[in-house]
Design a protein around this motif. Structure first.
Motif, PDB file in Angstrom:
ATOM      1  N   VAL A 261    -119.419  55.836  75.666  1.00 57.96           N
ATOM      2  CA  VAL A 261    -120.430  57.316  75.516  1.00 57.96           C
ATOM      3  C   VAL A 261    -120.123  57.661  74.232  1.00 57.96           C
ATOM      4  O   VAL A 261    -119.653  58.413  73.624  1.00 57.96           O
ATOM      5  N   ASP A 262    -121.325  57.252  73.470  1.00 63.03           N
ATOM      6  CA  ASP A 262    -121.470  57.777  72.213  1.00 63.03           C
ATOM      7  C   ASP A 262    -121.841  59.392  72.220  1.00 63.03           C
ATOM      8  O   ASP A 262    -122.811  59.441  72.863  1.00 63.03           O
ATOM      9  N   GLY A 263    -121.413  60.148  71.272  1.00 64.01           N
ATOM     10  CA  GLY A 263    -121.687  61.435  71.610  1.00 64.01           C
ATOM     11  C   GLY A 263    -120.751  62.104  72.442  1.00 64.01           C
ATOM     12  O   GLY A 263    -121.279  63.145  73.218  1.00 64.01           O
ATOM     13  N   THR A 264    -119.496  61.827  72.509  1.00 57.57           N
ATOM     14  CA  THR A 264    -118.572  62.271  73.616  1.00 57.57           C
ATOM     15  C   THR A 264    -118.374  63.936  73.590  1.00 57.57           C
ATOM     16  O   THR A 264    -118.292  64.542  74.546  1.00 57.57           O
ATOM     17  N   ALA A 265    -118.289  64.304  72.370  1.00 59.66           N
ATOM     18  CA  ALA A 265    -118.429  66.040  71.986  1.00 59.66           C
ATOM     19  C   ALA A 265    -119.522  66.606  72.798  1.00 59.66           C
ATOM     20  O   ALA A 265    -119.458  67.645  73.515  1.00 59.66           O
ATOM     21  N   ASN A 266    -120.693  66.086  72.782  1.00 60.03           N
ATOM     22  CA  ASN A 266    -121.983  66.510  73.167  1.00 60.03           C
ATOM     23  C   ASN A 266    -121.770  66.204  74.930  1.00 60.03           C
ATOM     24  O   ASN A 266    -122.181  67.405  75.420  1.00 60.03           O
ATOM     25  N   PHE A 267    -121.405  65.174  75.327  1.00 56.49           N
ATOM     26  CA  PHE A 267    -121.284  65.002  76.575  1.00 56.49           C
ATOM     27  C   PHE A 267    -120.264  65.970  77.367  1.00 56.49           C
ATOM     28  O   PHE A 267    -120.569  66.489  78.243  1.00 56.49           O
ATOM     29  N   ALA A 268    -119.055  66.170  76.545  1.00 55.85           N
ATOM     30  CA  ALA A 268    -118.017  67.086  76.981  1.00 55.85           C
ATOM     31  C   ALA A 268    -118.630  68.537  77.078  1.00 55.85           C
ATOM     32  O   ALA A 268    -118.012  69.365  78.024  1.00 55.85           O
ATOM     33  N   ALA A 269    -119.406  68.821  76.328  1.00 56.08           N
ATOM     34  CA  ALA A 269    -119.794  70.249  76.118  1.00 56.08           C
ATOM     35  C   ALA A 269    -121.011  70.537  76.944  1.00 56.08           C
ATOM     36  O   ALA A 269    -121.669  71.602  77.083  1.00 56.08           O
ATOM     37  N   GLY A 270    -121.609  69.363  77.739  1.00 55.00           N
ATOM     38  CA  GLY A 270    -122.837  69.568  78.843  1.00 55.00           C
ATOM     39  C   GLY A 270    -124.042  69.414  77.970  1.00 55.00           C
ATOM     40  O   GLY A 270    -125.288  69.689  78.591  1.00 55.00           O
ATOM     41  N   ARG A 271    -124.059  69.066  76.826  1.00 53.69           N
ATOM     42  CA  ARG A 271    -125.266  68.848  76.016  1.00 53.69           C
ATOM     43  C   ARG A 271    -125.946  67.456  76.186  1.00 53.69           C
ATOM     44  O   ARG A 271    -125.234  66.505  76.090  1.00 53.69           O
ATOM     45  N   PRO A 272    -127.224  67.358  76.417  1.00 54.73           N
ATOM     46  CA  PRO A 272    -127.746  65.848  76.688  1.00 54.73           C
ATOM     47  C   PRO A 272    -127.932  65.164  75.499  1.00 54.73           C
ATOM     48  O   PRO A 272    -129.362  64.544  75.468  1.00 54.73           O
TER      49      PRO A 272
ATOM     50  N   ILE B 105    -112.689  61.117  80.772  1.00 54.39           N
ATOM     51  CA  ILE B 105    -112.530  60.208  81.913  1.00 54.39           C
ATOM     52  C   ILE B 105    -113.684  59.285  82.020  1.00 54.39           C
ATOM     53  O   ILE B 105    -113.730  57.985  82.298  1.00 54.39           O
ATOM     54  N   ALA B 106    -114.717  59.757  81.600  1.00 51.41           N
ATOM     55  CA  ALA B 106    -116.128  58.872  81.604  1.00 51.41           C
ATOM     56  C   ALA B 106    -116.047  57.910  80.431  1.00 51.41           C
ATOM     57  O   ALA B 106    -116.383  56.706  80.824  1.00 51.41           O
ATOM     58  N   ASP B 107    -115.694  58.230  79.524  1.00 48.66           N
ATOM     59  CA  ASP B 107    -115.524  57.304  78.274  1.00 48.66           C
ATOM     60  C   ASP B 107    -114.701  56.034  79.049  1.00 48.66           C
ATOM     61  O   ASP B 107    -115.069  54.831  78.664  1.00 48.66           O
ATOM     62  N   ARG B 108    -113.616  56.460  79.244  1.00 46.63           N
ATOM     63  CA  ARG B 108    -112.592  55.529  79.520  1.00 46.63           C
ATOM     64  C   ARG B 108    -113.035  54.426  80.997  1.00 46.63           C
ATOM     65  O   ARG B 108    -113.140  53.366  80.832  1.00 46.63           O
ATOM     66  N   GLU B 109    -113.599  55.219  81.807  1.00 49.54           N
ATOM     67  CA  GLU B 109    -113.806  54.451  83.114  1.00 49.54           C
ATOM     68  C   GLU B 109    -114.927  53.668  82.976  1.00 49.54           C
ATOM     69  O   GLU B 109    -115.209  52.577  83.395  1.00 49.54           O
ATOM     70  N   ALA B 110    -116.192  54.245  82.050  1.00 51.48           N
ATOM     71  CA  ALA B 110    -117.320  53.329  81.521  1.00 51.48           C
ATOM     72  C   ALA B 110    -116.824  52.142  80.781  1.00 51.48           C
ATOM     73  O   ALA B 110    -117.428  50.953  81.055  1.00 51.48           O
ATOM     74  N   GLU B 111    -115.947  52.509  79.976  1.00 52.83           N
ATOM     75  CA  GLU B 111    -115.513  51.256  79.110  1.00 52.83           C
ATOM     76  C   GLU B 111    -114.727  50.162  79.932  1.00 52.83           C
ATOM     77  O   GLU B 111    -114.982  48.871  79.550  1.00 52.83           O
TER      78      GLU B 111
ATOM     79  N   GLU C 107    -112.775  52.780  73.000  1.00 46.02           N
ATOM     80  CA  GLU C 107    -111.593  53.387  73.518  1.00 46.02           C
ATOM     81  C   GLU C 107    -110.136  52.432  73.407  1.00 46.02           C
ATOM     82  O   GLU C 107    -109.057  52.711  73.085  1.00 46.02           O
ATOM     83  N   ALA C 108    -110.618  51.162  73.746  1.00 48.53           N
ATOM     84  CA  ALA C 108    -109.807  50.159  73.533  1.00 48.53           C
ATOM     85  C   ALA C 108    -108.933  50.023  72.259  1.00 48.53           C
ATOM     86  O   ALA C 108    -108.015  49.805  71.871  1.00 48.53           O
TER      87      ALA C 108
ATOM     88  N   THR D  28    -123.380  51.404  85.146  1.00 50.65           N
ATOM     89  CA  THR D  28    -122.247  52.078  84.914  1.00 50.65           C
ATOM     90  C   THR D  28    -122.429  53.628  84.745  1.00 50.65           C
ATOM     91  O   THR D  28    -121.717  54.417  84.834  1.00 50.65           O
ATOM     92  N   ALA D  29    -123.913  53.851  84.146  1.00 54.49           N
ATOM     93  CA  ALA D  29    -123.987  55.119  83.748  1.00 54.49           C
ATOM     94  C   ALA D  29    -124.196  55.999  85.196  1.00 54.49           C
ATOM     95  O   ALA D  29    -123.656  57.227  85.107  1.00 54.49           O
ATOM     96  N   MET D  30    -124.917  55.362  86.051  1.00 52.95           N
ATOM     97  CA  MET D  30    -124.834  55.937  87.550  1.00 52.95           C
ATOM     98  C   MET D  30    -123.455  56.190  88.161  1.00 52.95           C
ATOM     99  O   MET D  30    -123.376  57.072  88.683  1.00 52.95           O
ATOM    100  N   ILE D  31    -122.599  55.396  87.962  1.00 54.88           N
ATOM    101  CA  ILE D  31    -121.306  55.496  88.545  1.00 54.88           C
ATOM    102  C   ILE D  31    -120.039  56.215  87.989  1.00 54.88           C
ATOM    103  O   ILE D  31    -119.801  57.142  88.350  1.00 54.88           O
ATOM    104  N   ASP D  32    -120.164  55.974  86.526  1.00 57.47           N
ATOM    105  CA  ASP D  32    -119.140  56.658  85.875  1.00 57.47           C
ATOM    106  C   ASP D  32    -119.413  57.930  84.710  1.00 57.47           C
ATOM    107  O   ASP D  32    -118.547  58.734  84.474  1.00 57.47           O
ATOM    108  N   ILE D  33    -120.761  57.773  84.296  1.00 54.67           N
ATOM    109  CA  ILE D  33    -121.135  58.699  83.606  1.00 54.67           C
ATOM    110  C   ILE D  33    -121.922  59.982  83.924  1.00 54.67           C
ATOM    111  O   ILE D  33    -121.336  61.290  83.928  1.00 54.67           O
ATOM    112  N   MET D  34    -123.051  59.748  84.665  1.00 54.33           N
ATOM    113  CA  MET D  34    -123.667  60.903  84.949  1.00 54.33           C
ATOM    114  C   MET D  34    -123.069  61.727  86.180  1.00 54.33           C
ATOM    115  O   MET D  34    -123.306  62.988  85.896  1.00 54.33           O
ATOM    116  N   PRO D  35    -122.429  61.351  87.007  1.00 50.62           N
ATOM    117  CA  PRO D  35    -121.825  62.449  88.048  1.00 50.62           C
ATOM    118  C   PRO D  35    -120.832  63.212  87.345  1.00 50.62           C
ATOM    119  O   PRO D  35    -120.382  64.259  87.731  1.00 50.62           O
ATOM    120  N   ARG D  36    -120.245  62.895  86.015  1.00 53.83           N
ATOM    121  CA  ARG D  36    -119.378  63.625  85.273  1.00 53.83           C
ATOM    122  C   ARG D  36    -120.131  64.655  84.416  1.00 53.83           C
ATOM    123  O   ARG D  36    -119.618  65.779  83.851  1.00 53.83           O
TER     124      ARG D  36
END
Length: 267
Positions: A93-104, A43-49, A69-70, A15-23
Motif C-alpha cells: 500500500v504505497d501512500g499508507t498515510a493517505n489510506f489510513a486517513a481515508g484519502r483515495p 493491517i492492510a499493508d501487512r496482510e496484502a504484503e 514491510e518485511a 489482494t486489493a479486493m481481499i486485504d485492502i479495499m474492505p479496510r
C-alpha cells in the motif's frame, strides 16, 4: 521475459479486493501502528504484503521477494537488493498515510528485477480499478490499452513537483522563488504510485525525487520509460533499483527532461 504479467496483475487485484479495499475508510484504531514517528503501517499493508509474497513465490519458486514491510522488520533485506538474482519488490500500500486517513490516493506497486535491472512493473489504483503494466523493451499498457505519454504543450509552464531536499540547504530559498516563477508547482500526493500514474495520464509534466526506495520508484521509472517518457539521475549515473539517495528527475520525454535539468542547475 518476465513472469506472466496478467497473472501478476490478477494477484494484485485479488489482494486489493481481499486485504485492502474492505479496510479503506474502515480501519479500527488498533489496525494502524506507528513504526516510528511520522511513519505508520496498517493491517492492510501487512496482510496484502503477506498474500502477494505467497502468490509471487508460488509463481516463481526460489525467487527473492523484498517487501517494504518485511524490510522494516528485517533491515538486512535491503542489502539483498544489491544481489544479482531475480527478485520481486513489493509496496503493498504505497501512500499508507493517505489510506489510513481515508484519502483515495494510494496504490499497489510491484517490480520484477532481473540482472539488477527492472524488467517488469505494475502500479494499481484500487479505487479507480486502474492497472498500469510495463515490460522492459515491450512497452506499457493501462487497463489493456497501449500507453503513450501525450505530447508536451511547449506554450505552457511545466507542471510538477520538486523535492527541495535534492538541493543544498543554502540554495533552497532562492530556488523556491525561481521555481515558483518558472514552473506550475504541484503539492506532493504523498504517494509515488499516484504521482507516476499522474505523469502517465498527462496530469503533470515532471517530478523530482530525492530519497529513493526501490519499491517506490523502480515500477514507476520502467512504466514511464516504456510509455515514451524519460527518467534519470541528475548527477549523471543511470537509475537502478539499488539507487537510494540521489535526485531522480522524471519527465514526459528526453527533451523536456533536459530543459528541466538546465532550469534546475542554477548557480
Amino acid at each position: 521475459m518476465i513472469p506472466d504479467p496478467e497473472r501478476v496483475a490478477g494477484f494484485i487485484r485479488e489482494t486489493a479486493m481481499i486485504d485492502i479495499m474492505p479496510r479503506f475508510q474502515s480501519l479500527a484504531t488498533h489496525e494502524v501502528i506507528e513504526k516510528k514517528p511520522g511513519d505508520i503501517v496498517t493491517i492492510a499493508d501487512r496482510e496484502a504484503e503477506e498474500r502477494l509474497t505467497r502468490m509471487l513465490s508460488g509463481l516463481t519458486p526460489g525467487t527473492l521477494v523484498v517487501g517494504e514491510e518485511a524490510t522494516h522488520d528485517n533491515p538486512a533485506l535491503l542489502d539483498r537488493l544489491d544481489d544479482d538474482v531475480p527478485m520481486w519488490i513489493i509496496d503493498p500500500v504505497d501512500g499508507t498515510a493517505n489510506f489510513a486517513a481515508g484519502r483515495p490516493l494510494f496504490a499497489v506497486m510491484i517490480a520484477y528485477i532481473y540482472k539488477g535491472e527492472t524488467a517488469g512493473a505494475w502500479i494499481y489504483d484500487p479505487v479507480r480499478d486502474l492497472m498500469a503494466v510495463a515490460e522492459h523493451g515491450d512497452g506499457a499498457e493501462m487497463n489493456g490499452q497501449r500507453l503513450r505519454l501525450p505530447p508536451v504543450d511547449t506554450g505552457e509552464k511545466f507542471s510538477g513537483r520538486v523535492n527541495f531536499g535534492s538541493f543544498p540547504e543554502a540554495r533552497r530559498p532562492v530556488l523556491r522563488q525561481h521555481f515558483t516563477e518558472v514552473f506550475a508547482l504541484e503539492k506532493s500526493m504523498r504517494c509515488a504510485g499516484q504521482e507516476f500514474l499522474a505523469l502517465l495520464e498527462g496530469q503533470m509534466h515532471f517530478r523530482l525525487y530525492n530519497q529513493l526506495w526501490a519499491w517506490d520508484h523502480a515500477p514507476g521509472v520502467l512504466l514511464l520509460r516504456e510509455a515514451g517518457g524519460y527518467a534519470g539521475l541528475v548527477r549523471g549515473a543511470p537509475y537502478r533499483p539499488t539507487t537510494r539517495v540521489q535526485a531522480l528527475l522524471c519527465a514526459h520525454d528526453e527533451m523536456s527532461w533536459r530543459q528541466l535539468f538546465q532550469e534546475m542547475q542554477i548557480d
